[in-house]
Scaffold this motif. Structure first.
Motif, mmCIF file in Angstrom:
data_model
loop_
_atom_site.group_PDB
_atom_site.id
_atom_site.type_symbol
_atom_site.label_atom_id
_atom_site.label_comp_id
_atom_site.label_asym_id
_atom_site.label_seq_id
_atom_site.Cartn_x
_atom_site.Cartn_y
_atom_site.Cartn_z
ATOM 1 N N UNK A 110 20.323 38.323 -21.099
ATOM 2 C CA UNK A 110 19.234 38.847 -22.152
ATOM 3 C C UNK A 110 18.201 37.934 -22.319
ATOM 4 N N UNK A 111 16.944 38.650 -21.898
ATOM 5 C CA UNK A 111 15.900 37.631 -21.868
ATOM 6 C C UNK A 111 14.483 38.148 -22.195
ATOM 7 N N UNK A 112 13.472 37.568 -22.074
ATOM 8 C CA UNK A 112 11.990 38.253 -22.154
ATOM 9 C C UNK A 112 11.386 37.970 -20.998
ATOM 10 N N UNK A 113 10.806 39.087 -20.245
ATOM 11 C CA UNK A 113 10.096 38.878 -19.072
ATOM 12 C C UNK A 113 8.776 38.119 -18.879
ATOM 13 N N UNK A 114 8.506 37.777 -20.167
ATOM 14 C CA UNK A 114 7.316 37.148 -20.411
ATOM 15 C C UNK A 114 7.464 35.384 -20.751
ATOM 16 N N UNK A 115 8.817 35.291 -20.711
ATOM 17 C CA UNK A 115 9.115 33.647 -21.054
ATOM 18 C C UNK A 115 10.227 33.316 -19.777
ATOM 19 N N UNK A 116 9.754 32.746 -18.841
ATOM 20 C CA UNK A 116 10.835 32.099 -17.788
ATOM 21 C C UNK A 116 11.644 30.979 -18.415
ATOM 22 N N UNK A 117 11.514 30.558 -19.371
ATOM 23 C CA UNK A 117 12.632 29.610 -20.314
ATOM 24 C C UNK A 117 13.788 30.435 -20.679
ATOM 25 N N UNK A 118 13.611 31.843 -20.736
ATOM 26 C CA UNK A 118 14.697 32.773 -20.864
ATOM 27 C C UNK A 118 15.678 33.048 -19.756
ATOM 28 N N UNK A 119 15.364 32.766 -18.572
ATOM 29 C CA UNK A 119 15.984 33.280 -17.315
ATOM 30 C C UNK A 119 16.826 32.229 -16.744
ATOM 31 N N UNK A 120 17.564 32.639 -16.055
ATOM 32 C CA UNK A 120 18.279 31.635 -15.058
ATOM 33 C C UNK A 120 17.613 30.941 -14.284
ATOM 34 N N UNK A 121 17.798 29.657 -14.054
ATOM 35 C CA UNK A 121 16.948 28.732 -13.086
ATOM 36 C C UNK A 121 16.600 29.337 -11.779
ATOM 37 N N UNK A 122 15.231 29.400 -11.466
ATOM 38 C CA UNK A 122 14.563 29.470 -10.150
ATOM 39 C C UNK A 122 14.404 28.263 -9.335
ATOM 40 N N UNK A 123 13.807 28.297 -8.278
ATOM 41 C CA UNK A 123 12.928 29.500 -7.899
ATOM 42 C C UNK A 123 13.663 30.791 -7.201
ATOM 43 N N UNK A 124 12.736 31.749 -7.034
ATOM 44 C CA UNK A 124 13.223 33.015 -6.273
ATOM 45 C C UNK A 124 12.406 33.464 -5.294
ATOM 46 N N UNK A 125 13.382 33.891 -4.184
ATOM 47 C CA UNK A 125 12.588 34.416 -3.153
ATOM 48 C C UNK A 125 11.721 35.611 -3.397
ATOM 49 N N UNK A 126 12.330 36.554 -4.017
ATOM 50 C CA UNK A 126 11.858 37.990 -4.520
ATOM 51 C C UNK A 126 11.675 38.120 -5.944
ATOM 52 N N UNK A 127 10.721 38.780 -6.557
ATOM 53 C CA UNK A 127 10.733 39.190 -8.048
ATOM 54 C C UNK A 127 10.364 40.791 -7.991
ATOM 55 N N UNK A 128 11.248 41.498 -8.481
ATOM 56 C CA UNK A 128 11.263 42.684 -8.659
ATOM 57 C C UNK A 128 10.866 43.113 -9.867
ATOM 58 N N UNK A 129 10.023 43.985 -10.394
ATOM 59 C CA UNK A 129 9.898 44.622 -11.533
ATOM 60 C C UNK A 129 9.296 46.187 -11.359
ATOM 61 N N UNK A 130 10.347 46.972 -11.957
ATOM 62 C CA UNK A 130 9.830 48.329 -11.971
ATOM 63 C C UNK A 130 9.748 49.056 -13.316
ATOM 64 N N UNK A 131 8.666 49.604 -13.634
ATOM 65 C CA UNK A 131 8.400 50.312 -14.715
ATOM 66 C C UNK A 131 8.704 49.399 -16.265
ATOM 67 N N UNK A 132 8.136 48.109 -15.965
ATOM 68 C CA UNK A 132 8.293 47.191 -17.225
ATOM 69 C C UNK A 132 6.628 46.539 -17.632
ATOM 70 N N UNK A 133 6.100 46.196 -16.511
ATOM 71 C CA UNK A 133 4.657 45.357 -16.601
ATOM 72 C C UNK A 133 3.878 46.215 -17.476
#
Length: 254
Positions: A78-101
């Motif tokens: 559970x997290x907020x796509x605006x707030x990286x501090x709510x995500x599991x630690x990166x960094x990531x090779x790919x970020x995908x976002x469909x039907x949310x921005x």
């Protein structure tokens, strides 16, 4: 009305996401973050293609369902796509976002946050619709009311119904380099000819999730819209827009 889980699972069958997956290059052991991951269908698809998958979603029930789908092979929080501090630690090779921005109050700021969570040369796959309710045939009164509805939703910061057409501009302002930009066919959103019974049911469910629409549209709009979808001359003016971009000096798919 079907449950939200059932609706999202059905809708995934109509998405042509495999066309995008094929453009992302060798996915084996790449670390992928799906922001707004819903039921985890994209995560499941990309897990099968070799990705190490992480999902972020605001809805508790969807997170639970997605995690059960992935089992021990992926992580959903559970997290907020605006707030990286709510995500599991990166960094990531790919970020995908469909039907949310389209929900982001400041999309450029949001994308800059995402960029900071990516590896150098990381890839971005961004998918969004534009003109959701723009289907023909439609009379002029309804067409004008649809435009007013779009304007009102954008003004109050609820949703940007024209977001798909803005993706390239936002991505470049956020510091990414656009590699590909194209339209994706979609059996529910962007198609010609009469809709199937399943698609019509999906739209009925969608209208039930949009109670404000009924208060702003002319009487009988929903019935006329659904009739239009089933008309043999139907054509969708809605588009599913895709932007593939990268951080710094690498090309998507290389």
């Amino acid at each position: 009305m079907d449950s939200l889980l059932d609706q999202y699972e059905r809708q995934h069958r109509w998405r042509s996401f495999s066309d995008i997956y094929d453009l992302l290059g060798d996915l084996n052991r790449t670390r992928l973050l799906d922001l707004g991951c819903g039921t985890g269908s994209v995560l499941s698809d990309l897990l099968q293609r070799g990705c190490e998958v992480v999902g972020v979603e605001a809805d508790d029930e969807l997170v639970k369902h997605a995690q059960e789908k992935l089992g021990r092979d992926g992580l959903v929080v559970v997290g907020d796509f605006n707030e990286p501090n709510t995500w599991p630690m990166g960094p990531y090779d790919i970020i995908w976002c469909s039907f949310a921005i389209a929900y982001a109050a400041d999309p450029v700021r949001t994308l800059k946050q995402w960029r900071r969570a990516m590896k150098t040369n990381g890839k971005l796959a961004l998918i969004e619709i534009s003109e959701l309710l723009s289907h023909e045939p439609m009379n002029e009164t309804d067409r004008e009311a649809v435009d007013r509805f779009y304007d009102e939703a954008d003004r109050i910061g609820q949703y940007n119904f024209r977001a798909g057409s803005c993706l390239g501009h936002w991505v470049e302002k956020a510091g990414f380099k656009v590699e590909r930009s194209f339209f994706l066919p979609d059996a529910e959103l962007a198609f010609k000819g009469p809709a199937s019974a399943d698609v019509v049911l999906s739209w009925k469910n969608r209208f039930q999730r949009m109670p404000r629409l009924a208060t702003l549209m002319p009487a009988g709009f929903k019935d006329r819209f659904l009739h239009s979808l089933q008309d043999k001359t139907h054509i969708s003016k809605c588009s599913v827009n895709v932007v593939l971009a990268y951080k710094n000096g690498n090309t998507v798919g290389s």
